[in-house]
Design a protein around this motif. Structure first.
Motif, PDB file in Angstrom:
ATOM      1  N   SER A 144      68.849 -27.056  31.214  1.00  0.00           N
ATOM      2  CA  SER A 144      68.025 -25.862  30.947  1.00  0.00           C
ATOM      3  C   SER A 144      66.865 -25.740  31.923  1.00  0.00           C
ATOM      4  CB  SER A 144      67.503 -25.894  29.519  1.00  0.00           C
ATOM      5  OG  SER A 144      66.676 -27.034  29.359  1.00  0.00           O
ATOM      6  N   GLU A 147      68.035 -22.735  36.803  1.00  0.00           N
ATOM      7  CA  GLU A 147      68.571 -21.385  36.662  1.00  0.00           C
ATOM      8  C   GLU A 147      69.157 -20.979  38.002  1.00  0.00           C
ATOM      9  OE1 GLU A 147      66.620 -18.207  34.255  1.00  0.00           O
ATOM     10  OE2 GLU A 147      66.013 -17.517  36.243  1.00  0.00           O
ATOM     11  N   LYS A 170      76.920 -22.191  31.534  1.00  0.00           N
ATOM     12  CA  LYS A 170      76.055 -21.799  30.413  1.00  0.00           C
ATOM     13  C   LYS A 170      76.312 -22.693  29.202  1.00  0.00           C
ATOM     14  CE  LYS A 170      75.089 -17.607  29.355  1.00  0.00           C
ATOM     15  NZ  LYS A 170      75.238 -16.179  29.049  1.00  0.00           N
ATOM     16  N   THR A 175      71.021 -21.650  33.035  1.00  0.00           N
ATOM     17  CA  THR A 175      70.892 -20.214  32.816  1.00  0.00           C
ATOM     18  C   THR A 175      71.129 -19.442  34.113  1.00  0.00           C
ATOM     19  OG1 THR A 175      68.505 -20.251  33.174  1.00  0.00           O
ATOM     20  CG2 THR A 175      69.271 -20.541  30.907  1.00  0.00           C
ATOM     21  N   ASN A 197      71.160 -14.330  31.524  1.00  0.00           N
ATOM     22  CA  ASN A 197      70.009 -14.611  30.672  1.00  0.00           C
ATOM     23  C   ASN A 197      68.818 -13.755  31.076  1.00  0.00           C
ATOM     24  OD1 ASN A 197      71.613 -17.291  31.310  1.00  0.00           O
ATOM     25  ND2 ASN A 197      70.866 -17.442  29.210  1.00  0.00           N
TER      26      ASN A 197
END
Ligand code: C2E
Ligand code: CA
Ligand code: CA
Ligand code: CA
Length: 278
Positions: A144, A147, A170, A175, A197
Motif C-alpha cells: 500500500s 502507487e 490491487k 494502488t 484508486n
C-alpha cells in the motif's frame, strides 16, 4: 575544401542539429547513464488541501549528464520509451524508491506512500507483477506504500491486459492512479472498466483555470465525475493562489504543484514531513 587543415574539418556540420543526430547521442548517453549512475530521484509532495499535510509523494527521475548537465525527462523519457531502455530505467526507479522507503523506515522517519510512473510498455511485460512483488518483498515494503501512475493515452490499445495486471497488483494492496486525466478522449470507458484508486486532473486544465470559460468548466466536471464515482482525485500543476482557490471551492481534496513545492531531493522531503504546508 580539401585545403582545410586536419583539425578544422568536421568541427561543425549543420547536420549535427538534426533530430536524428541528437537522439542518436541521447540514446547512447542514456545507455551509459544507467551504468555510470547518473540518474537520481526527486520527490514532489501531494498535499492534503484541508490539513496541509503531505498525503504522498510522486517520484520523478532526474538525469545529470557529466557534460550536458541536467537533461529533462520530457526529452529522454519519450526516447527511452521507443527503445527497451524504459524497462531498465523504470525498474531502476522502483528499486530506488523501495530502497529509500526502507531507509526512511529504519531512520524512524514518517513514511508516506510514493507513486511511480509506469509506462504501459513496462506494465505489459510478462514478468511485471512478479517483479513488483519480488522488489517489495526484498525491501520489506508494504504494497500500500506504492502507487503506480499510468497515463490515459498509454492504455488505449491494451485495455484488457492492463486491467488484468491492475487486478493482480490491487489484490496485494498496490494502488493505481490515472495520470493526465482528461487528455485522452476515451476517459469515460476507462473509468468504467479499469478501477483506478486515484484520478489526476491534468495540469493543462488546472493551469488554464484563469482563462475562465472552458477550462474551468472541464476542471469542474472532472472533479464532479470523480466525486460521483467516489474516487480520490488530485489536481496537478497547481501554481497560483487563483488556481488553488478555484480547486478548493470545488472540493478538490488533494493538490500537487509548485505552489507547495517543486520536486525536491530526499533531504528536503525529510524536512517537509516534519511540518505542515498550509
Ligand atoms: P508527469 O508524470 O505528468 O509528471 C508531472 C510533471 O509536472 C513533472 O515534470 C513535474 O515536475 C511537473 N510539475 C509538477 N508541478 C508543476 C507545476 O506546478 N507547474 C509546472 N509547470 N509543472 C509541474 P517532469 O519531472 O519534468 O516530468 C515530465 C514527465 O516525464 C512526467 O510527467 C512523466 O511522464 C515523465 N517522467 C518523469 N519521471 C519519470 C519516471 O521516473 N518514469 C517514467 N516512466 N516517466 C517519468
Ligand atoms: Ca505522473
Ligand atoms: Ca501528469
Ligand atoms: Ca504528463
Amino acid at each position: 575544401a580539401k585545403e582545410l587543415g586536419r583539425s578544422d574539418w568536421q568541427l561543425y556540420s549543420p547536420l549535427m542539429d538534426s533530430a536524428a543526430y541528437k537522439s542518436y547521442h541521447l540514446e547512447k548517453g542514456l545507455r551509459n547513464a544507467l551504468l555510470q549512475d547518473e540518474f537520481f530521484i526527486e520527490y514532489q509532495p501531494k498535499v492534503h488541501a484541508q490539513s496541509g499535510e503531505i498525503d504522498s509523494l510522486e517520484a520523478l527521475i532526474r538525469w545529470n549528464h557529466p557534460e550536458w548537465g541536467r537533461v529533462s525527462p520530457g526529452d529522454f523519457i519519450p526516447l527511452a520509451e521507443e527503445t527497451n531502455l524504459i524497462i531498465d530505467l523504470g525498474d531502476w526507479v522502483l528499486e530506488h524508491v523501495c530502497k529509500q522507503l526502507q531507509r526512511w523506515k529504519k531512520q524512524g522517519e514518517k513514511v508516506v506512500p510514493v507513486s511511480v510512473n509506469v509506462p504501459s510498455k513496462r506494465l505489459l511485460k510478462r514478468d511485471f507483477v512478479e517483479y513488483v512483488e519480488k522488489t517489495l518483498a526484498k525491501y520489506e515494503i508494504q504494497p500500500s506504500f506504492i502507487e503506480f501512475e499510468i497515463t490515459e493515452s498509454s492504455i488505449i490499445q491494451h485495455e484488457e491486459h492492463v486491467k488484468k495486471v491492475m487486478e493482480e497488483l490491487k489484490k496485494i494492496g498496490v494502488t493505481f492512479a490515472l495520470d493526465d486525466f482528461g487528455t485522452g478522449f476515451s476517459s469515460l470507458s476507462h473509468l468504467k472498466d479499469l478501477e483506478f484508486n486515484v484520478l489526476k486532473i491534468d495540469k493543462t486544465f488546472v493551469q488554464n483555470i484563469g482563462d475562465k470559460g472552458k477550462h474551468q468548466a472541464i476542471t469542474k466536471s472532472l472533479l464532479y465525475l470523480a466525486h460521483a464515482l467516489d474516487m480520490k482525485v488530485i489536481a496537478e500543476g497547481v501554481e497560483t493562489t487563483e488556481q488553488l482557490d478555484f480547486l478548493l471551492q470545488h472540493d478538490c481534496p488533494f493538490i500537487q504543484g509548485f505552489i507547495f513545492s517543486k520536486p525536491v531531493g530526499k533531504e528536503k522531503i525529510e524536512e517537509y514531513l516534519r511540518v505542515r504546508f498550509l
